[in-house]
Scaffold this motif. Sequence first.
Motif, PDB file in Angstrom:
ATOM      1  N   PHE A 195     137.987 130.464  25.150  1.00  0.00           N
ATOM      2  CA  PHE A 195     138.365 130.619  23.757  1.00  0.00           C
ATOM      3  C   PHE A 195     137.148 130.647  22.841  1.00  0.00           C
ATOM      4  O   PHE A 195     136.095 130.097  23.158  1.00  0.00           O
ATOM      5  N   GLN A 196     137.336 131.251  21.677  1.00  0.00           N
ATOM      6  CA  GLN A 196     136.280 131.356  20.679  1.00  0.00           C
ATOM      7  C   GLN A 196     135.799 129.971  20.241  1.00  0.00           C
ATOM      8  O   GLN A 196     134.629 129.757  19.977  1.00  0.00           O
ATOM      9  N   SER A 197     136.722 128.998  20.168  1.00  0.00           N
ATOM     10  CA  SER A 197     136.383 127.650  19.695  1.00  0.00           C
ATOM     11  C   SER A 197     135.888 126.741  20.814  1.00  0.00           C
ATOM     12  O   SER A 197     135.579 125.569  20.575  1.00  0.00           O
ATOM     13  N   TYR A 198     135.859 127.267  22.073  1.00  0.00           N
ATOM     14  CA  TYR A 198     135.468 126.548  23.288  1.00  0.00           C
ATOM     15  C   TYR A 198     136.558 125.581  23.749  1.00  0.00           C
ATOM     16  O   TYR A 198     136.750 125.386  24.928  1.00  0.00           O
ATOM     17  N   ALA A 203     131.916 125.376  28.261  1.00  0.00           N
ATOM     18  CA  ALA A 203     133.137 126.190  28.263  1.00  0.00           C
ATOM     19  C   ALA A 203     133.061 127.270  29.333  1.00  0.00           C
ATOM     20  O   ALA A 203     134.055 127.561  30.013  1.00  0.00           O
ATOM     21  N   LEU A 204     131.897 127.865  29.497  1.00  0.00           N
ATOM     22  CA  LEU A 204     131.719 128.876  30.537  1.00  0.00           C
ATOM     23  C   LEU A 204     131.864 128.265  31.924  1.00  0.00           C
ATOM     24  O   LEU A 204     132.525 128.822  32.800  1.00  0.00           O
ATOM     25  N   ARG A 232     133.512 125.605  32.770  1.00  0.00           N
ATOM     26  CA  ARG A 232     134.914 125.261  33.005  1.00  0.00           C
ATOM     27  C   ARG A 232     135.723 126.507  33.379  1.00  0.00           C
ATOM     28  O   ARG A 232     136.679 126.439  34.156  1.00  0.00           O
ATOM     29  N   SER A 233     135.319 127.650  32.829  1.00  0.00           N
ATOM     30  CA  SER A 233     136.038 128.895  33.110  1.00  0.00           C
ATOM     31  C   SER A 233     135.741 129.440  34.502  1.00  0.00           C
ATOM     32  O   SER A 233     136.622 129.984  35.161  1.00  0.00           O
ATOM     33  N   ILE A 234     134.495 129.303  34.950  1.00  0.00           N
ATOM     34  CA  ILE A 234     134.129 129.916  36.231  1.00  0.00           C
ATOM     35  C   ILE A 234     134.297 128.978  37.420  1.00  0.00           C
ATOM     36  O   ILE A 234     134.287 129.435  38.561  1.00  0.00           O
ATOM     37  N   VAL A 235     134.461 127.659  37.161  1.00  0.00           N
ATOM     38  CA  VAL A 235     134.545 126.722  38.283  1.00  0.00           C
ATOM     39  C   VAL A 235     135.801 126.965  39.119  1.00  0.00           C
ATOM     40  O   VAL A 235     135.838 126.670  40.319  1.00  0.00           O
ATOM     41  N   LYS A 236     136.831 127.562  38.515  1.00  0.00           N
ATOM     42  CA  LYS A 236     138.066 127.853  39.257  1.00  0.00           C
ATOM     43  C   LYS A 236     137.962 129.160  40.040  1.00  0.00           C
ATOM     44  O   LYS A 236     138.915 129.563  40.705  1.00  0.00           O
TER      45      LYS A 236
END
Length: 350
Positions: free
Chosen positions: A79-82, A141-142, A144-148
């Motif tokens: 998200f834009q707001s992280y 934030a990045l 958290r997004s790529i760890v999955k």
Amino acid sequence: MLKIDGVTRRFGEVTALDGVSLEIGQGEFFALLGPSGCGKTTLLRIIAGFETPDSGTVTLDGEDLLGKQPNRRPISLMFQSYALFPHMTVAKNIAYGLEREKLSRQEIKQRVGEVLETVGLTAHAGRKPQHLSGGQRQRVALARSIVKRPRLLLLDEPLSALDKKVRADMQLELKRLQNEVGITFVVVTHDQEEAMSLADRIAVFDHGVVRQVDEPVTLYERPHTRFVADFVGANNLFEGALAAEDTLATEDFGALRGRPLRALRTGSKALLGVRPERVRLGAAAATGGGLKGSVLDVSFYGGISHISVSVPGRLKPVLVAVQGASEVKPGAEVTLDWRTDDAVIIPVDQ
């Protein structure tokens, strides 16, 4: 890998997307570029599963995405707001999605450690978001997004909250990270510079329609429409009609030289576009053709000078970009010219 075919989405009388079709390849960094309200975020939300199109299909590796719930799609959205949890440490923020999937503690620890190292935040694992800089929060934030390990990572205006210096650093970081992890990235942005520096290809949106899809250099040098020519980078546009193979006839400026992007009928309405860095600036006393005008303003941007030139018969000044500090001063009389191959003749939008 991702195929979007004929997607339309309406909100009442407003058509946010009008028959959009795109194909995005495995491992590609793809940008959806356009002004506010053009439909790019709506398309991102459809891919993520937060919106349902009125018509059209979206497939990932040939499988229908629209029939799957958002949490069942192999997709992450940054998200834009992280949207970080303020009461959790960096490591806990990153591990949250894996814990929800009920992975073993050992696997969670291993994957969180690997991704912390990838984004350069190992030393900050025990900190909370309020103790991090804007750039560091973006990295969390990045991570958290790529760890999955999603097949596809969607980024909604990922750098808009950062100041210019940090944004430039993070553009390099995003590109490095994408190359390293090999995930397909789709980024939504209204920032042309951001899209040009990050993406392998860019889709330019205007009022729910894709006007052009191309690599950044092609998009910049060979815009297909008036909108793309005007929106992507600075451009000097002149209206007229095709007089000959390489000439645009104009009422106020005579014949202007340029290369047509495709075959046009003589006499058909067209635009000539010439980028500021392609315009040659000369002294008013110089002989030969070209436009004549007076310098309105000179702005120095550290390595490049932008010069605005008022040309009789033209409402907007002609913008010229030159390397280094310019010696020309406001009020100076100058001539403007360019090589035929440095300008493009564009069909007028139908």
